[in-house]
Write a protein that holds these residues in place. Structure first.
Motif, PDB file in Angstrom:
ATOM      1  N   ILE A  86       0.701  -1.227   0.004  1.00 55.63           N
ATOM      2  CA  ILE A  86       0.019  -0.025   0.013  1.00 55.63           C
ATOM      3  C   ILE A  86       0.738   1.171  -0.024  1.00 55.63           C
ATOM      4  N   GLU A  87       0.680   2.243  -0.946  1.00 49.04           N
ATOM      5  CA  GLU A  87       1.345   3.489  -0.911  1.00 49.04           C
ATOM      6  C   GLU A  87       1.380   4.213   0.181  1.00 49.04           C
ATOM      7  N   GLN A  88       2.588   5.009   0.298  1.00 47.90           N
ATOM      8  CA  GLN A  88       2.387   5.980   1.435  1.00 47.90           C
ATOM      9  C   GLN A  88       1.474   7.052   1.663  1.00 47.90           C
ATOM     10  N   THR A  89       0.664   7.418   2.826  1.00 45.66           N
ATOM     11  CA  THR A  89      -0.609   8.178   2.841  1.00 45.66           C
ATOM     12  C   THR A  89      -0.056   9.311   4.088  1.00 45.66           C
ATOM     13  N   SER A  90      -0.888  10.188   4.172  1.00 48.97           N
ATOM     14  CA  SER A  90      -0.643  10.991   5.394  1.00 48.97           C
ATOM     15  C   SER A  90      -2.213  11.801   5.714  1.00 48.97           C
ATOM     16  N   PRO A  91      -2.285  12.133   6.697  1.00 48.99           N
ATOM     17  CA  PRO A  91      -1.677  12.170   8.060  1.00 48.99           C
ATOM     18  C   PRO A  91      -1.446  10.866   8.903  1.00 48.99           C
ATOM     19  N   THR A  92      -0.528  10.820   9.822  1.00 50.43           N
ATOM     20  CA  THR A  92      -0.502   9.333  10.850  1.00 50.43           C
ATOM     21  C   THR A  92      -1.332  10.415  11.979  1.00 50.43           C
ATOM     22  N   LEU A  93      -2.498   9.657  12.556  1.00 50.52           N
ATOM     23  CA  LEU A  93      -3.142  10.103  13.632  1.00 50.52           C
ATOM     24  C   LEU A  93      -2.861   9.448  14.921  1.00 50.52           C
ATOM     25  N   THR A  94      -2.645  10.100  16.186  1.00 45.11           N
ATOM     26  CA  THR A  94      -2.666   9.434  17.171  1.00 45.11           C
ATOM     27  C   THR A  94      -3.669  10.076  18.296  1.00 45.11           C
ATOM     28  N   MET A  95      -4.518   8.990  18.610  1.00 47.37           N
ATOM     29  CA  MET A  95      -5.578   9.537  19.660  1.00 47.37           C
ATOM     30  C   MET A  95      -5.057   9.572  21.072  1.00 47.37           C
ATOM     31  N   TYR A  96      -5.534  10.577  21.994  1.00 40.65           N
ATOM     32  CA  TYR A  96      -5.359  10.849  23.054  1.00 40.65           C
ATOM     33  C   TYR A  96      -6.666  10.909  24.022  1.00 40.65           C
ATOM     34  N   TRP A  97      -6.642  10.266  25.070  1.00 42.65           N
ATOM     35  CA  TRP A  97      -7.722  10.380  25.852  1.00 42.65           C
ATOM     36  C   TRP A  97      -7.345  11.787  26.585  1.00 42.65           C
ATOM     37  N   ASN A  98      -8.340  12.628  26.835  1.00 45.50           N
ATOM     38  CA  ASN A  98      -8.025  13.921  27.535  1.00 45.50           C
ATOM     39  C   ASN A  98      -8.617  13.803  28.908  1.00 45.50           C
ATOM     40  N   ILE A  99      -8.266  13.261  29.714  1.00 45.08           N
ATOM     41  CA  ILE A  99      -8.963  13.229  30.997  1.00 45.08           C
ATOM     42  C   ILE A  99      -8.509  14.154  32.302  1.00 45.08           C
ATOM     43  N   GLN A 170     -15.207  16.094  24.311  1.00 48.94           N
ATOM     44  CA  GLN A 170     -14.018  16.676  25.178  1.00 48.94           C
ATOM     45  C   GLN A 170     -13.265  15.604  25.583  1.00 48.94           C
ATOM     46  N   ASP A 171     -13.817  14.405  25.724  1.00 48.87           N
ATOM     47  CA  ASP A 171     -12.643  13.406  26.445  1.00 48.87           C
ATOM     48  C   ASP A 171     -11.634  12.808  25.484  1.00 48.87           C
ATOM     49  N   ARG A 172     -11.304  13.191  24.294  1.00 51.99           N
ATOM     50  CA  ARG A 172     -10.248  12.615  23.430  1.00 51.99           C
ATOM     51  C   ARG A 172     -10.120  13.730  22.307  1.00 51.99           C
ATOM     52  N   PHE A 173      -8.845  13.679  21.889  1.00 53.69           N
ATOM     53  CA  PHE A 173      -8.350  14.501  20.694  1.00 53.69           C
ATOM     54  C   PHE A 173      -7.336  13.856  19.971  1.00 53.69           C
ATOM     55  N   TYR A 174      -7.237  14.294  18.907  1.00 49.79           N
ATOM     56  CA  TYR A 174      -6.250  13.591  17.868  1.00 49.79           C
ATOM     57  C   TYR A 174      -5.077  14.662  17.513  1.00 49.79           C
ATOM     58  N   LEU A 175      -3.715  13.933  17.381  1.00 48.25           N
ATOM     59  CA  LEU A 175      -2.625  14.616  16.779  1.00 48.25           C
ATOM     60  C   LEU A 175      -2.427  14.101  15.609  1.00 48.25           C
ATOM     61  N   ALA A 176      -2.501  15.003  14.694  1.00 49.81           N
ATOM     62  CA  ALA A 176      -2.375  14.798  13.019  1.00 49.81           C
ATOM     63  C   ALA A 176      -0.764  15.099  12.734  1.00 49.81           C
ATOM     64  N   GLU A 177      -0.246  14.231  12.227  1.00 47.93           N
ATOM     65  CA  GLU A 177       1.450  14.471  11.722  1.00 47.93           C
ATOM     66  C   GLU A 177       1.510  14.274  10.220  1.00 47.93           C
ATOM     67  N   TYR A 178       1.956  15.371   9.456  1.00 47.09           N
ATOM     68  CA  TYR A 178       2.055  15.135   8.226  1.00 47.09           C
ATOM     69  C   TYR A 178       3.445  15.196   8.044  1.00 47.09           C
ATOM     70  N   HIS A 179       3.898  13.983   8.449  1.00 50.63           N
ATOM     71  CA  HIS A 179       5.534  13.516   8.086  1.00 50.63           C
ATOM     72  C   HIS A 179       5.446  12.241   8.317  1.00 50.63           C
ATOM     73  N   ARG A 180       6.607  11.484   7.717  1.00 50.96           N
ATOM     74  CA  ARG A 180       6.906  10.060   7.978  1.00 50.96           C
ATOM     75  C   ARG A 180       7.172   9.951   9.531  1.00 50.96           C
ATOM     76  N   PRO A 181       6.244   8.995  10.329  1.00 55.51           N
ATOM     77  CA  PRO A 181       6.367   8.643  11.480  1.00 55.51           C
ATOM     78  C   PRO A 181       7.980   8.524  11.883  1.00 55.51           C
ATOM     79  N   LEU A 182       8.231   9.022  13.084  1.00 61.66           N
ATOM     80  CA  LEU A 182       9.359   8.941  13.590  1.00 61.66           C
ATOM     81  C   LEU A 182      10.511   9.732  12.850  1.00 61.66           C
TER      82      LEU A 182
END
Length: 212
Positions: A86-99, A170-182
């Motif tokens: 599968i070809e590379q896509t963007s963004p990578t999302l990380t889900m965070y609980w926001n407690i 309100q209990d979660r948010f996402y961090l979207a990264e527009y670059h290769r992970p790491l």
């Protein structure tokens, strides 16, 4: 344990129509998650996103994020049925609980190309799962490229949305990264909160701008 999925709402601003576009932040990828800017000012941006498929994996207890990312990389690198690359896509999302204002990593997602919207490859790893999302609306703020305080940045956006009386999850948010992970170069990130009601584009915003 139930999988952590992308919880989405099919919400668009009434009366706004434009072409879906490629985000300017998306570089080095074959395909990116398209959106339409509904309203924008100096504090945050309101966007409408098209339907999409994602592949995700939860972070296990005490697990480092890079291990979860590696599971998704393996899925993209033929660890799927029918075993396709599968070809590379963007963004990578990380889900965070926001407690209580404290972000906690929960899951990581890779965006799947549009050609898999109706027939995504099936993961061969039981820790990897598919997540389908209909059209949705998000509140977005760009953050620093490398060195930034995630807790402070997410809390500031959270408080701005409350101040503007926006309806959002309100209990979660996402961090979207527009670059290769790491990767260390060419990094660009955004914080996303999901809208729970129609986005109100008032006089303080400009509206209806596409990303084309």
């Amino acid at each position: 344990m139930f999988p952590v999925t992308l919880l989405l709402a099919p919400l668009l601003c009434p009366g706004i129509s434009a072409q879906w576009g490629r985000t300017p932040a998306c570089t080095g990828a074959t395909e990116c998650f398209s959106y339409l800017t509904l309203c924008r000012d100096t504090e945050y941006e309101s966007r409408a996103y098209e339907p999409s498929n994602w592949v995700g994996t939860q972070l296990l207890p005490a697990e480092r994020r890079y291990r979860a990312i590696n599971r998704l990389r393996e899925y993209f690198n033929r660890k799927n049925r029918p075993g396709i690359l599968i070809e590379q896509t963007s963004p990578t999302l990380t889900m965070y609980w926001n407690i209580n204002g404290v972000p906690t990593e929960a899951a990581v997602f890779f965006y799947l190309p549009r050609r898999f919207l109706s027939n995504p490859p099936i993961p061969r790893d039981e820790l990897v799962y598919l997540s389908n999302s209909p059209a949705q609306s998000l509140f977005v703020r760009s953050v620093g490229s490398i060195f930034f305080n995630l807790k402070r940045a997410s809390q500031e956006l959270f408080e701005d949305l409350l101040r503007q009386r926006e309806s959002f999850m309100q209990d979660r948010f996402y961090l979207a990264e527009y670059h290769r992970p790491l990767s260390l170069l060419g990094r660009r990130k955004e914080i996303w909160f999901q809208a729970l009601g129609p986005v109100r584009c008032g006089s303080r915003f400009g509206s209806g701008q596409s990303t084309a």
